[in-house]
Design a protein around this motif. Structure first.
Motif, PDB file in Angstrom:
ATOM      1  N   PRO A   1      53.398 -70.311 -58.474  1.00 10.48           N
ATOM      2  CA  PRO A   1      52.555 -71.377 -59.033  1.00 10.48           C
ATOM      3  C   PRO A   1      51.680 -70.820 -60.148  1.00 10.48           C
ATOM      4  O   PRO A   1      51.217 -69.681 -60.074  1.00 10.48           O
ATOM      5  CB  PRO A   1      51.686 -71.809 -57.849  1.00 10.48           C
ATOM      6  CG  PRO A   1      52.371 -71.301 -56.634  1.00 10.48           C
ATOM      7  CD  PRO A   1      53.132 -70.086 -57.061  1.00 10.48           C
ATOM      8  N   ASP A   2      51.460 -71.603 -61.189  1.00  9.40           N
ATOM      9  CA  ASP A   2      50.607 -71.177 -62.297  1.00  9.40           C
ATOM     10  C   ASP A   2      49.179 -71.594 -61.988  1.00  9.40           C
ATOM     11  O   ASP A   2      48.792 -72.722 -62.226  1.00  9.40           O
ATOM     12  CB  ASP A   2      51.071 -71.789 -63.611  1.00  9.40           C
ATOM     13  CG  ASP A   2      50.285 -71.257 -64.805  1.00  9.40           C
ATOM     14  OD1 ASP A   2      49.489 -70.309 -64.619  1.00  9.40           O
ATOM     15  OD2 ASP A   2      50.466 -71.785 -65.908  1.00  9.40           O
ATOM     16  N   ARG A   3      48.430 -70.672 -61.427  1.00 11.52           N
ATOM     17  CA  ARG A   3      47.024 -70.928 -61.093  1.00 11.52           C
ATOM     18  C   ARG A   3      46.162 -69.979 -61.918  1.00 11.52           C
ATOM     19  O   ARG A   3      45.525 -69.081 -61.394  1.00 11.52           O
ATOM     20  CB  ARG A   3      46.775 -70.695 -59.611  1.00 11.52           C
ATOM     21  CG  ARG A   3      47.534 -71.649 -58.734  1.00 11.52           C
ATOM     22  CD  ARG A   3      47.141 -71.420 -57.306  1.00 11.52           C
ATOM     23  NE  ARG A   3      48.033 -72.146 -56.420  1.00 11.52           N
ATOM     24  CZ  ARG A   3      48.207 -71.845 -55.157  1.00 11.52           C
ATOM     25  NH1 ARG A   3      47.586 -70.824 -54.614  1.00 11.52           N
ATOM     26  NH2 ARG A   3      49.016 -72.556 -54.406  1.00 11.52           N
ATOM     27  N   SER A   4      46.153 -70.184 -63.199  1.00 11.55           N
ATOM     28  CA  SER A   4      45.435 -69.273 -64.085  1.00 11.55           C
ATOM     29  C   SER A   4      43.944 -69.574 -64.167  1.00 11.55           C
ATOM     30  O   SER A   4      43.193 -68.802 -64.726  1.00 11.55           O
ATOM     31  CB  SER A   4      46.054 -69.300 -65.473  1.00 11.55           C
ATOM     32  OG  SER A   4      46.077 -70.620 -65.968  1.00 11.55           O
ATOM     33  N   GLU A   5      43.516 -70.719 -63.605  1.00 14.59           N
ATOM     34  CA  GLU A   5      42.100 -71.078 -63.639  1.00 14.59           C
ATOM     35  C   GLU A   5      41.695 -71.733 -62.328  1.00 14.59           C
ATOM     36  O   GLU A   5      42.506 -72.325 -61.644  1.00 14.59           O
ATOM     37  CB  GLU A   5      41.820 -72.052 -64.787  1.00 14.59           C
ATOM     38  CG  GLU A   5      42.114 -71.497 -66.156  1.00 14.59           C
ATOM     39  CD  GLU A   5      41.855 -72.510 -67.237  1.00 14.59           C
ATOM     40  OE1 GLU A   5      41.271 -73.575 -66.948  1.00 14.59           O
ATOM     41  OE2 GLU A   5      42.224 -72.255 -68.386  1.00 14.59           O
ATOM     42  N   GLY A   6      40.422 -71.629 -61.989  1.00 10.69           N
ATOM     43  CA  GLY A   6      39.874 -72.331 -60.839  1.00 10.69           C
ATOM     44  C   GLY A   6      40.142 -71.648 -59.513  1.00 10.69           C
ATOM     45  O   GLY A   6      40.636 -70.527 -59.460  1.00 10.69           O
ATOM     46  N   PRO A   7      39.815 -72.358 -58.406  1.00  7.71           N
ATOM     47  CA  PRO A   7      40.002 -71.799 -57.061  1.00  7.71           C
ATOM     48  C   PRO A   7      41.467 -71.460 -56.793  1.00  7.71           C
ATOM     49  O   PRO A   7      42.366 -72.184 -57.203  1.00  7.71           O
ATOM     50  CB  PRO A   7      39.539 -72.920 -56.129  1.00  7.71           C
ATOM     51  CG  PRO A   7      38.754 -73.853 -56.992  1.00  7.71           C
ATOM     52  CD  PRO A   7      39.272 -73.689 -58.391  1.00  7.71           C
ATOM     53  N   GLY A   8      41.684 -70.371 -56.112  1.00  4.78           N
ATOM     54  CA  GLY A   8      43.054 -69.980 -55.779  1.00  4.78           C
ATOM     55  C   GLY A   8      43.810 -69.326 -56.907  1.00  4.78           C
ATOM     56  O   GLY A   8      45.024 -69.197 -56.858  1.00  4.78           O
ATOM     57  N   CYS A   9      43.097 -68.904 -57.954  1.00  9.15           N
ATOM     58  CA  CYS A   9      43.792 -68.343 -59.115  1.00  9.15           C
ATOM     59  C   CYS A   9      44.217 -66.890 -58.881  1.00  9.15           C
ATOM     60  O   CYS A   9      44.988 -66.351 -59.658  1.00  9.15           O
ATOM     61  CB  CYS A   9      42.956 -68.465 -60.382  1.00  9.15           C
ATOM     62  SG  CYS A   9      41.451 -67.503 -60.364  1.00  9.15           S
ATOM     63  N   ASN A  10      43.733 -66.255 -57.847  1.00 14.02           N
ATOM     64  CA  ASN A  10      44.065 -64.861 -57.584  1.00 14.02           C
ATOM     65  C   ASN A  10      45.256 -64.763 -56.633  1.00 14.02           C
ATOM     66  O   ASN A  10      45.105 -64.509 -55.446  1.00 14.02           O
ATOM     67  CB  ASN A  10      42.860 -64.111 -56.999  1.00 14.02           C
ATOM     68  CG  ASN A  10      41.728 -64.005 -57.989  1.00 14.02           C
ATOM     69  OD1 ASN A  10      41.960 -63.826 -59.172  1.00 14.02           O
ATOM     70  ND2 ASN A  10      40.517 -64.129 -57.528  1.00 14.02           N
ATOM     71  N   LEU A  11      46.439 -64.963 -57.151  1.00  6.37           N
ATOM     72  CA  LEU A  11      47.649 -64.846 -56.352  1.00  6.37           C
ATOM     73  C   LEU A  11      47.968 -63.373 -56.157  1.00  6.37           C
ATOM     74  O   LEU A  11      47.764 -62.556 -57.051  1.00  6.37           O
ATOM     75  CB  LEU A  11      48.807 -65.562 -57.039  1.00  6.37           C
ATOM     76  CG  LEU A  11      48.596 -67.061 -57.259  1.00  6.37           C
ATOM     77  CD1 LEU A  11      49.743 -67.644 -58.057  1.00  6.37           C
ATOM     78  CD2 LEU A  11      48.444 -67.781 -55.940  1.00  6.37           C
ATOM     79  N   VAL A  12      48.510 -63.032 -54.984  1.00  9.05           N
ATOM     80  CA  VAL A  12      48.769 -61.639 -54.638  1.00  9.05           C
ATOM     81  C   VAL A  12      50.245 -61.443 -54.332  1.00  9.05           C
ATOM     82  O   VAL A  12      50.822 -62.193 -53.543  1.00  9.05           O
ATOM     83  CB  VAL A  12      47.929 -61.218 -53.405  1.00  9.05           C
ATOM     84  CG1 VAL A  12      48.246 -59.811 -52.982  1.00  9.05           C
ATOM     85  CG2 VAL A  12      46.444 -61.372 -53.703  1.00  9.05           C
ATOM     86  N   LEU A  13      50.857 -60.438 -54.954  1.00  8.99           N
ATOM     87  CA  LEU A  13      52.227 -60.059 -54.624  1.00  8.99           C
ATOM     88  C   LEU A  13      52.189 -58.951 -53.585  1.00  8.99           C
ATOM     89  O   LEU A  13      51.345 -58.057 -53.645  1.00  8.99           O
ATOM     90  CB  LEU A  13      52.972 -59.574 -55.862  1.00  8.99           C
ATOM     91  CG  LEU A  13      53.235 -60.602 -56.952  1.00  8.99           C
ATOM     92  CD1 LEU A  13      53.999 -59.960 -58.102  1.00  8.99           C
ATOM     93  CD2 LEU A  13      53.994 -61.794 -56.406  1.00  8.99           C
ATOM     94  N   VAL A  14      53.118 -59.014 -52.641  1.00 12.82           N
ATOM     95  CA  VAL A  14      53.223 -58.008 -51.581  1.00 12.82           C
ATOM     96  C   VAL A  14      54.553 -57.280 -51.756  1.00 12.82           C
ATOM     97  O   VAL A  14      55.605 -57.911 -51.866  1.00 12.82           O
ATOM     98  CB  VAL A  14      53.164 -58.665 -50.183  1.00 12.82           C
ATOM     99  CG1 VAL A  14      53.298 -57.618 -49.098  1.00 12.82           C
ATOM    100  CG2 VAL A  14      51.870 -59.457 -50.020  1.00 12.82           C
ATOM    101  N   PHE A  15      54.501 -55.943 -51.772  1.00 11.60           N
ATOM    102  CA  PHE A  15      55.687 -55.102 -51.926  1.00 11.60           C
ATOM    103  C   PHE A  15      55.888 -54.336 -50.630  1.00 11.60           C
ATOM    104  O   PHE A  15      54.973 -53.649 -50.166  1.00 11.60           O
ATOM    105  CB  PHE A  15      55.500 -54.117 -53.084  1.00 11.60           C
ATOM    106  CG  PHE A  15      55.307 -54.793 -54.407  1.00 11.60           C
ATOM    107  CD1 PHE A  15      56.373 -54.968 -55.270  1.00 11.60           C
ATOM    108  CD2 PHE A  15      54.058 -55.266 -54.795  1.00 11.60           C
ATOM    109  CE1 PHE A  15      56.206 -55.586 -56.498  1.00 11.60           C
ATOM    110  CE2 PHE A  15      53.873 -55.891 -56.022  1.00 11.60           C
ATOM    111  CZ  PHE A  15      54.954 -56.045 -56.867  1.00 11.60           C
ATOM    112  N   SER A  16      57.083 -54.444 -50.038  1.00  5.63           N
ATOM    113  CA  SER A  16      57.350 -53.716 -48.803  1.00  5.63           C
ATOM    114  C   SER A  16      58.748 -53.118 -48.833  1.00  5.63           C
ATOM    115  O   SER A  16      59.683 -53.683 -49.396  1.00  5.63           O
ATOM    116  CB  SER A  16      57.174 -54.628 -47.582  1.00  5.63           C
ATOM    117  OG  SER A  16      58.050 -55.728 -47.647  1.00  5.63           O
ATOM    118  N   PHE A  17      58.848 -51.933 -48.222  1.00  3.20           N
ATOM    119  CA  PHE A  17      60.105 -51.189 -48.205  1.00  3.20           C
ATOM    120  C   PHE A  17      60.068 -50.252 -46.998  1.00  3.20           C
ATOM    121  O   PHE A  17      59.035 -49.634 -46.726  1.00  3.20           O
ATOM    122  CB  PHE A  17      60.247 -50.390 -49.512  1.00  3.20           C
ATOM    123  CG  PHE A  17      61.594 -49.768 -49.714  1.00  3.20           C
ATOM    124  CD1 PHE A  17      62.707 -50.539 -49.991  1.00  3.20           C
ATOM    125  CD2 PHE A  17      61.744 -48.398 -49.644  1.00  3.20           C
ATOM    126  CE1 PHE A  17      63.951 -49.962 -50.207  1.00  3.20           C
ATOM    127  CE2 PHE A  17      62.983 -47.803 -49.849  1.00  3.20           C
ATOM    128  CZ  PHE A  17      64.088 -48.594 -50.129  1.00  3.20           C
TER     129      PHE A  17
END
Length: 72
Positions: free
Chosen positions: A49-65
């Protein structure tokens, strides 16, 4: 109804001790069912999702191996 805006992010996963790409790393968007796996060169592409502004704009990617500590 409005369509939610999305964007594609991507990159290349490498280990700290090697410049070569890591195939088979799971890459997912934290708190969602969206995810992908790196290709044989360690590259990934994921639509989020494109959340570049406002609440919830800090999206986090998780890398696992397997054998490595999970990174966010």
């Amino acid at each position: 109804p409005a369509v939610a805006a999305e964007r594609t992010v991507g990159g290349r996963v490498t280990a700290t001790d090697s410049p070569e790409g890591m195939p088979g790393v799971n890459v997912s968007l934290k708190g969602s069912s969206r995810g992908t796996v790196t290709d044989r060169e360690g590259r990934y592409s994921l639509t989020i999702p494109d959340r570049s502004e406002g609440p919830g704009c800090n999206l986090v990617l998780v890398f696992s191996f397997v054998g490595y500590e999970r990174q966010e």
